[in-house]
Design an enzyme around this catalytic site. Structure first.
Site, short mmCIF file in Angstrom:
data_model
loop_
_atom_site.label_atom_id
_atom_site.label_comp_id
_atom_site.label_asym_id
_atom_site.label_seq_id
_atom_site.Cartn_x
_atom_site.Cartn_y
_atom_site.Cartn_z
N LYS A 150 0.94 -1.14 0.10
CA LYS A 150 0.20 -0.27 0.14
C LYS A 150 0.96 1.21 0.02
O LYS A 150 1.12 1.97 0.88
CB LYS A 150 -0.96 -0.16 1.21
CG LYS A 150 -2.24 -0.68 0.86
CD LYS A 150 -3.40 -0.50 1.67
CE LYS A 150 -4.00 0.80 1.72
NZ LYS A 150 -5.08 0.54 0.42
N1 PXG Z 1 -7.34 -3.52 -3.08
C1 PXG Z 1 -6.83 -2.43 -3.53
C2 PXG Z 1 -6.07 -1.97 -4.52
C3 PXG Z 1 -6.94 -1.11 -2.36
O1 PXG Z 1 -6.39 -0.33 -2.42
C4 PXG Z 1 -8.42 -2.93 -1.09
C5 PXG Z 1 -8.31 -3.65 -2.03
C6 PXG Z 1 -9.16 -3.29 -0.06
O2 PXG Z 1 -8.46 -3.46 1.24
P1 PXG Z 1 -8.96 -3.35 2.68
O3 PXG Z 1 -7.85 -3.71 3.53
O4 PXG Z 1 -9.30 -1.86 2.89
O5 PXG Z 1 -10.17 -4.13 2.91
C7 PXG Z 1 -7.95 -1.39 -1.12
C8 PXG Z 1 -7.99 -0.55 -0.20
C9 PXG Z 1 -10.16 4.78 -2.09
C10 PXG Z 1 -9.10 3.87 -1.39
O6 PXG Z 1 -10.42 5.82 -1.99
C11 PXG Z 1 -9.01 2.91 -1.45
C12 PXG Z 1 -8.21 2.13 -0.49
C13 PXG Z 1 -7.50 2.81 0.50
C14 PXG Z 1 -7.67 4.13 0.37
C15 PXG Z 1 -8.65 4.80 -0.36
O7 PXG Z 1 -10.91 4.21 -3.03
N2 PXG Z 1 -7.62 0.59 -0.63
#
Ligand code: PXG
Length: 289
Positions: A150
Protein backbone atom coordinates in the site's frame (compact mmCIF):
# COMPACT_ATOMS: atom_id res chain seq x y z
CA UNK A 1 -9.96 19.57 12.27
CA UNK A 2 -6.79 18.35 13.97
CA UNK A 3 -4.19 16.41 12.05
CA UNK A 4 -1.42 14.34 13.61
CA UNK A 5 1.90 15.43 12.12
CA UNK A 6 5.19 14.11 13.47
CA UNK A 7 4.33 13.96 17.14
CA UNK A 8 1.91 16.91 17.29
CA UNK A 9 -1.78 17.42 16.75
CA UNK A 10 -1.95 20.53 14.60
CA UNK A 11 -4.69 22.49 12.93
CA UNK A 12 -5.57 21.44 9.36
CA UNK A 13 -4.14 24.72 7.98
CA UNK A 14 -0.80 24.05 9.67
CA UNK A 15 -0.56 20.42 8.59
CA UNK A 16 2.03 20.90 5.85
CA UNK A 17 5.01 18.97 4.54
CA UNK A 18 7.85 20.04 2.30
CA UNK A 19 7.63 19.98 -1.51
CA UNK A 20 10.94 18.07 -1.25
CA UNK A 21 9.22 15.18 0.53
CA UNK A 22 9.78 12.11 -1.62
CA UNK A 23 6.19 11.09 -0.93
CA UNK A 24 5.20 14.14 -2.99
CA UNK A 25 8.02 13.93 -5.52
CA UNK A 26 7.88 10.18 -6.20
CA UNK A 27 4.99 8.57 -4.33
CA UNK A 28 7.66 7.17 -2.01
CA UNK A 29 5.82 6.17 1.13
CA UNK A 30 3.20 3.92 2.65
CA UNK A 31 -0.39 4.39 3.77
CA UNK A 32 -3.41 2.70 5.28
CA UNK A 33 -7.12 3.49 5.11
CA UNK A 34 -8.87 2.41 8.33
CA UNK A 35 -12.42 2.78 9.67
CA UNK A 36 -13.90 3.24 13.09
CA UNK A 37 -17.44 2.28 14.02
CA UNK A 38 -19.06 3.68 17.14
CA UNK A 39 -15.72 4.32 18.87
CA UNK A 40 -14.15 1.01 17.81
CA UNK A 41 -11.33 0.94 15.28
CA UNK A 42 -11.96 -2.05 13.02
CA UNK A 43 -8.98 -4.44 12.79
CA UNK A 44 -6.46 -1.79 13.80
CA UNK A 45 -3.76 -4.37 14.51
CA UNK A 46 -4.09 -5.82 11.01
CA UNK A 47 -3.85 -2.36 9.43
CA UNK A 48 -0.79 -1.45 11.49
CA UNK A 49 0.86 -4.78 10.69
CA UNK A 50 0.24 -4.22 6.97
CA UNK A 51 1.60 -0.66 7.16
CA UNK A 52 4.78 -1.96 8.81
CA UNK A 53 5.10 -4.68 6.15
CA UNK A 54 4.90 -2.06 3.38
CA UNK A 55 7.45 0.10 5.22
CA UNK A 56 9.73 -2.90 5.76
CA UNK A 57 9.85 -3.53 2.00
CA UNK A 58 10.32 0.18 1.28
CA UNK A 59 12.98 0.33 4.04
CA UNK A 60 11.27 3.23 5.75
CA UNK A 61 11.71 3.48 9.52
CA UNK A 62 9.00 5.66 11.07
CA UNK A 63 10.87 5.83 14.41
CA UNK A 64 7.67 4.72 16.12
CA UNK A 65 6.81 1.32 17.53
CA UNK A 66 3.60 -0.38 16.43
CA UNK A 67 2.14 0.45 19.83
CA UNK A 68 3.00 4.12 19.35
CA UNK A 69 1.48 4.06 15.85
CA UNK A 70 -1.63 2.48 17.34
CA UNK A 71 -1.81 5.36 19.86
CA UNK A 72 -1.38 7.95 17.07
CA UNK A 73 -4.58 6.68 15.46
CA UNK A 74 -6.53 6.70 18.72
CA UNK A 75 -5.24 10.14 19.78
CA UNK A 76 -6.23 11.67 16.41
CA UNK A 77 -9.72 10.19 16.64
CA UNK A 78 -10.09 11.49 20.19
CA UNK A 79 -8.81 14.96 19.30
CA UNK A 80 -11.44 15.22 16.56
CA UNK A 81 -14.20 13.56 18.60
CA UNK A 82 -14.87 11.14 15.77
CA UNK A 83 -17.05 8.14 16.61
CA UNK A 84 -17.58 6.81 13.10
CA UNK A 85 -14.80 7.78 10.80
CA UNK A 86 -12.29 7.08 8.13
CA UNK A 87 -8.64 7.22 9.13
CA UNK A 88 -5.79 7.85 6.73
CA UNK A 89 -2.41 6.90 8.16
CA UNK A 90 0.55 7.98 6.03
CA UNK A 91 4.29 7.54 6.36
CA UNK A 92 6.24 9.25 3.60
CA UNK A 93 9.98 8.91 2.99
CA UNK A 94 10.58 12.49 4.10
CA UNK A 95 12.61 15.36 2.70
CA UNK A 96 15.39 14.72 0.22
CA UNK A 97 16.94 16.24 -2.88
CA UNK A 98 15.63 16.16 -6.45
CA UNK A 99 16.96 12.67 -7.10
CA UNK A 100 15.25 9.33 -6.57
CA UNK A 101 17.86 7.96 -4.19
CA UNK A 102 16.27 7.53 -0.74
CA UNK A 103 19.73 7.55 0.89
CA UNK A 104 19.78 11.28 0.19
CA UNK A 105 16.65 11.83 2.26
CA UNK A 106 18.13 13.57 5.25
CA UNK A 107 14.84 14.26 7.00
CA UNK A 108 12.95 11.74 9.03
CA UNK A 109 9.88 10.12 7.48
CA UNK A 110 6.75 12.23 7.85
CA UNK A 111 4.11 10.45 9.92
CA UNK A 112 0.62 11.81 9.32
CA UNK A 113 -2.80 10.77 10.56
CA UNK A 114 -6.00 12.30 9.19
CA UNK A 115 -9.43 11.38 10.53
CA UNK A 116 -12.48 12.28 8.49
CA UNK A 117 -15.53 10.78 6.78
CA UNK A 118 -15.59 9.05 3.41
CA UNK A 119 -18.34 7.71 1.18
CA UNK A 120 -16.87 6.02 -1.81
CA UNK A 121 -19.96 5.37 -3.91
CA UNK A 122 -23.41 7.02 -3.99
CA UNK A 123 -25.53 5.60 -1.09
CA UNK A 124 -28.37 4.32 -3.33
CA UNK A 125 -25.93 1.94 -5.07
CA UNK A 126 -25.57 -0.01 -1.82
CA UNK A 127 -29.30 -0.84 -2.10
CA UNK A 128 -29.59 -1.28 -5.88
CA UNK A 129 -26.15 -2.64 -6.67
CA UNK A 130 -23.54 -1.09 -8.92
CA UNK A 131 -22.47 -1.66 -12.54
CA UNK A 132 -18.73 -1.94 -13.23
CA UNK A 133 -16.46 -2.58 -16.21
CA UNK A 134 -13.12 -4.20 -16.88
CA UNK A 135 -10.54 -1.71 -18.13
CA UNK A 136 -7.41 -1.84 -20.33
CA UNK A 137 -4.95 -0.95 -17.55
CA UNK A 138 -3.82 -4.21 -15.95
CA UNK A 139 -2.52 -4.79 -12.43
CA UNK A 140 1.15 -4.26 -11.75
CA UNK A 141 2.97 -7.59 -11.73
CA UNK A 142 4.35 -8.69 -8.34
CA UNK A 143 7.98 -8.23 -9.39
CA UNK A 144 7.27 -4.62 -10.40
CA UNK A 145 5.11 -2.78 -7.86
CA UNK A 146 3.73 -5.68 -5.84
CA UNK A 147 -0.05 -5.39 -5.28
CA UNK A 148 0.57 -6.11 -1.57
CA UNK A 149 2.30 -2.77 -1.13
CA UNK A 150 0.00 0.00 0.00
CA UNK A 151 2.40 2.59 -1.29
CA UNK A 152 1.72 6.25 -2.03
CA UNK A 153 2.10 5.39 -5.71
CA UNK A 154 -1.47 4.58 -6.75
CA UNK A 155 -1.15 5.69 -10.37
CA UNK A 156 -1.81 2.21 -11.76
CA UNK A 157 -5.17 2.22 -9.98
CA UNK A 158 -5.87 5.88 -10.74
CA UNK A 159 -5.42 5.22 -14.48
CA UNK A 160 -7.88 2.32 -14.23
CA UNK A 161 -10.33 4.45 -12.24
CA UNK A 162 -10.17 7.15 -14.92
CA UNK A 163 -10.89 4.59 -17.64
CA UNK A 164 -14.03 3.52 -15.77
CA UNK A 165 -15.30 6.99 -14.87
CA UNK A 166 -14.59 8.24 -18.40
CA UNK A 167 -17.04 5.58 -19.63
CA UNK A 168 -19.62 6.53 -16.99
CA UNK A 169 -18.90 3.79 -14.43
CA UNK A 170 -17.94 4.24 -10.77
CA UNK A 171 -15.47 1.41 -10.57
CA UNK A 172 -13.04 -0.60 -12.69
CA UNK A 173 -12.15 -4.26 -12.55
CA UNK A 174 -8.42 -4.55 -13.13
CA UNK A 175 -7.24 -7.80 -14.68
CA UNK A 176 -3.94 -9.49 -14.14
CA UNK A 177 -1.49 -9.55 -17.02
CA UNK A 178 -2.77 -13.01 -17.99
CA UNK A 179 -6.41 -11.87 -18.07
CA UNK A 180 -7.58 -13.32 -14.76
CA UNK A 181 -9.58 -11.08 -12.43
CA UNK A 182 -7.30 -9.06 -10.13
CA UNK A 183 -9.21 -6.51 -8.10
CA UNK A 184 -10.87 -3.12 -8.36
CA UNK A 185 -9.03 0.17 -7.86
CA UNK A 186 -9.65 0.22 -4.11
CA UNK A 187 -11.64 -2.94 -3.47
CA UNK A 188 -11.39 -6.72 -3.63
CA UNK A 189 -13.77 -8.72 -5.82
CA UNK A 190 -15.99 -11.62 -4.77
CA UNK A 191 -18.34 -13.83 -6.77
CA UNK A 192 -20.82 -16.38 -5.47
CA UNK A 193 -22.22 -19.36 -7.37
CA UNK A 194 -23.65 -22.75 -6.39
CA UNK A 195 -22.74 -22.49 -2.72
CA UNK A 196 -19.15 -21.29 -3.26
CA UNK A 197 -17.80 -17.82 -2.55
CA UNK A 198 -14.73 -17.11 -4.70
CA UNK A 199 -12.11 -14.40 -4.73
CA UNK A 200 -8.79 -14.10 -6.58
CA UNK A 201 -5.83 -15.27 -4.50
CA UNK A 202 -3.04 -13.53 -6.38
CA UNK A 203 -2.55 -10.19 -8.06
CA UNK A 204 -4.60 -8.45 -5.44
CA UNK A 205 -4.11 -6.68 -2.16
CA UNK A 206 -4.87 -9.00 0.74
CA UNK A 207 -7.70 -6.78 1.88
CA UNK A 208 -8.55 -6.63 5.56
CA UNK A 209 -12.26 -6.38 4.74
CA UNK A 210 -11.90 -9.35 2.37
CA UNK A 211 -10.25 -11.39 5.14
CA UNK A 212 -13.15 -10.54 7.47
CA UNK A 213 -15.68 -11.58 4.80
CA UNK A 214 -13.87 -14.88 4.22
CA UNK A 215 -13.99 -15.56 7.98
CA UNK A 216 -17.69 -14.69 8.16
CA UNK A 217 -18.46 -16.90 5.14
CA UNK A 218 -16.67 -19.83 6.75
CA UNK A 219 -18.62 -19.24 9.98
CA UNK A 220 -21.94 -19.41 8.18
CA UNK A 221 -20.77 -22.54 6.36
CA UNK A 222 -20.37 -21.05 2.90
CA UNK A 223 -17.57 -22.77 0.99
CA UNK A 224 -14.79 -20.41 0.02
CA UNK A 225 -12.38 -20.60 -2.89
CA UNK A 226 -9.32 -18.45 -3.51
CA UNK A 227 -7.83 -18.92 -6.96
CA UNK A 228 -7.93 -17.87 -10.56
CA UNK A 229 -11.21 -16.33 -11.69
CA UNK A 230 -12.03 -15.48 -15.30
CA UNK A 231 -14.28 -12.76 -16.69
CA UNK A 232 -16.57 -15.52 -17.99
CA UNK A 233 -17.02 -16.84 -14.44
CA UNK A 234 -17.70 -13.35 -13.18
CA UNK A 235 -20.33 -12.70 -15.89
CA UNK A 236 -22.05 -15.98 -15.04
CA UNK A 237 -21.90 -15.66 -11.25
CA UNK A 238 -25.09 -15.76 -9.23
CA UNK A 239 -23.92 -12.83 -7.11
CA UNK A 240 -21.00 -10.45 -7.02
CA UNK A 241 -19.76 -7.83 -4.58
CA UNK A 242 -16.73 -5.71 -3.75
CA UNK A 243 -15.10 -5.22 -0.35
CA UNK A 244 -12.80 -2.53 1.01
CA UNK A 245 -12.35 -0.32 4.04
CA UNK A 246 -13.66 2.73 2.22
CA UNK A 247 -16.37 0.91 0.23
CA UNK A 248 -17.24 -1.64 2.96
CA UNK A 249 -19.33 -4.17 0.99
CA UNK A 250 -21.08 -3.07 -2.20
CA UNK A 251 -23.22 -5.36 -4.38
CA UNK A 252 -22.41 -5.57 -8.10
CA UNK A 253 -25.27 -6.23 -10.51
CA UNK A 254 -23.64 -5.71 -13.90
CA UNK A 255 -20.16 -6.35 -15.27
CA UNK A 256 -19.27 -5.23 -18.82
CA UNK A 257 -22.98 -5.03 -19.65
CA UNK A 258 -23.69 -8.60 -18.44
CA UNK A 259 -26.35 -8.82 -15.76
CA UNK A 260 -25.18 -10.73 -12.70
CA UNK A 261 -27.75 -13.22 -11.39
CA UNK A 262 -31.12 -11.57 -10.97
CA UNK A 263 -29.71 -8.09 -11.49
CA UNK A 264 -30.18 -7.12 -7.87
CA UNK A 265 -28.22 -7.70 -4.65
CA UNK A 266 -28.50 -11.40 -3.87
CA UNK A 267 -29.32 -13.16 -0.57
CA UNK A 268 -25.74 -14.27 0.20
CA UNK A 269 -24.43 -10.74 -0.38
CA UNK A 270 -27.12 -9.37 1.95
CA UNK A 271 -26.38 -12.02 4.59
CA UNK A 272 -22.65 -11.25 4.52
CA UNK A 273 -23.29 -7.51 4.59
CA UNK A 274 -25.47 -7.98 7.65
CA UNK A 275 -22.87 -10.21 9.33
CA UNK A 276 -20.19 -7.64 8.50
CA UNK A 277 -22.22 -4.85 10.14
CA UNK A 278 -22.65 -7.01 13.24
CA UNK A 279 -18.92 -7.69 13.32
CA UNK A 280 -17.99 -3.99 13.13
CA UNK A 281 -20.17 -3.42 16.22
CA UNK A 282 -18.21 -5.81 18.43
CA UNK A 283 -14.80 -6.19 16.80
CA UNK A 284 -12.23 -3.44 17.18
CA UNK A 285 -10.06 -1.35 19.45
CA UNK A 286 -12.19 0.79 21.75
CA UNK A 287 -11.58 4.45 22.52
CA UNK A 288 -13.52 7.22 24.20
CA UNK A 289 -13.43 10.96 24.64
N1 PXG B 1 -7.51 -3.42 -3.19
C1 PXG B 1 -6.87 -2.24 -3.31
C2 PXG B 1 -6.04 -1.98 -4.50
C3 PXG B 1 -7.00 -1.27 -2.31
O1 PXG B 1 -6.36 -0.11 -2.41
C4 PXG B 1 -8.47 -2.78 -1.11
C5 PXG B 1 -8.28 -3.70 -2.14
C6 PXG B 1 -9.30 -3.17 0.06
O2 PXG B 1 -8.48 -3.46 1.17
P1 PXG B 1 -8.99 -3.27 2.67
O3 PXG B 1 -7.86 -3.71 3.50
O4 PXG B 1 -9.31 -1.82 2.82
O5 PXG B 1 -10.19 -4.13 2.82
C7 PXG B 1 -7.84 -1.53 -1.19
C8 PXG B 1 -8.05 -0.50 -0.13
C9 PXG B 1 -10.29 4.74 -2.18
C10 PXG B 1 -9.33 4.04 -1.29
O6 PXG B 1 -10.46 5.95 -2.00
C11 PXG B 1 -9.08 2.68 -1.35
C12 PXG B 1 -8.14 2.07 -0.52
C13 PXG B 1 -7.49 2.83 0.36
C14 PXG B 1 -7.76 4.16 0.44
C15 PXG B 1 -8.67 4.79 -0.38
O7 PXG B 1 -10.86 4.10 -3.06
N2 PXG B 1 -7.80 0.77 -0.62
Amino acid sequence: MKIYLNGKLVDKREAKVSVFDHGFLYGDGAFEGIRSYNCRVFRLKEHIDRLYETMHTLMIDPHLTKKQMNDVVLATLRANKIKDGYIRLIVSRGEGDLGLDPRKCFGRPNVICITDKITLYPPELYQQGMAIITVPTVKNVPNALNPQLKSLNYLNNILAKMEATHCGYNEAVMLEENGYIGECTGDNVFIYKDGVLSTPHLGRLKGITAAAILELAAKIKIKVFEGYITRHEMYNAGECFLTGTAAELIPIVKVDGRTIGEGRPGPVTKKLLDAFHQLTKKDGVKYSF
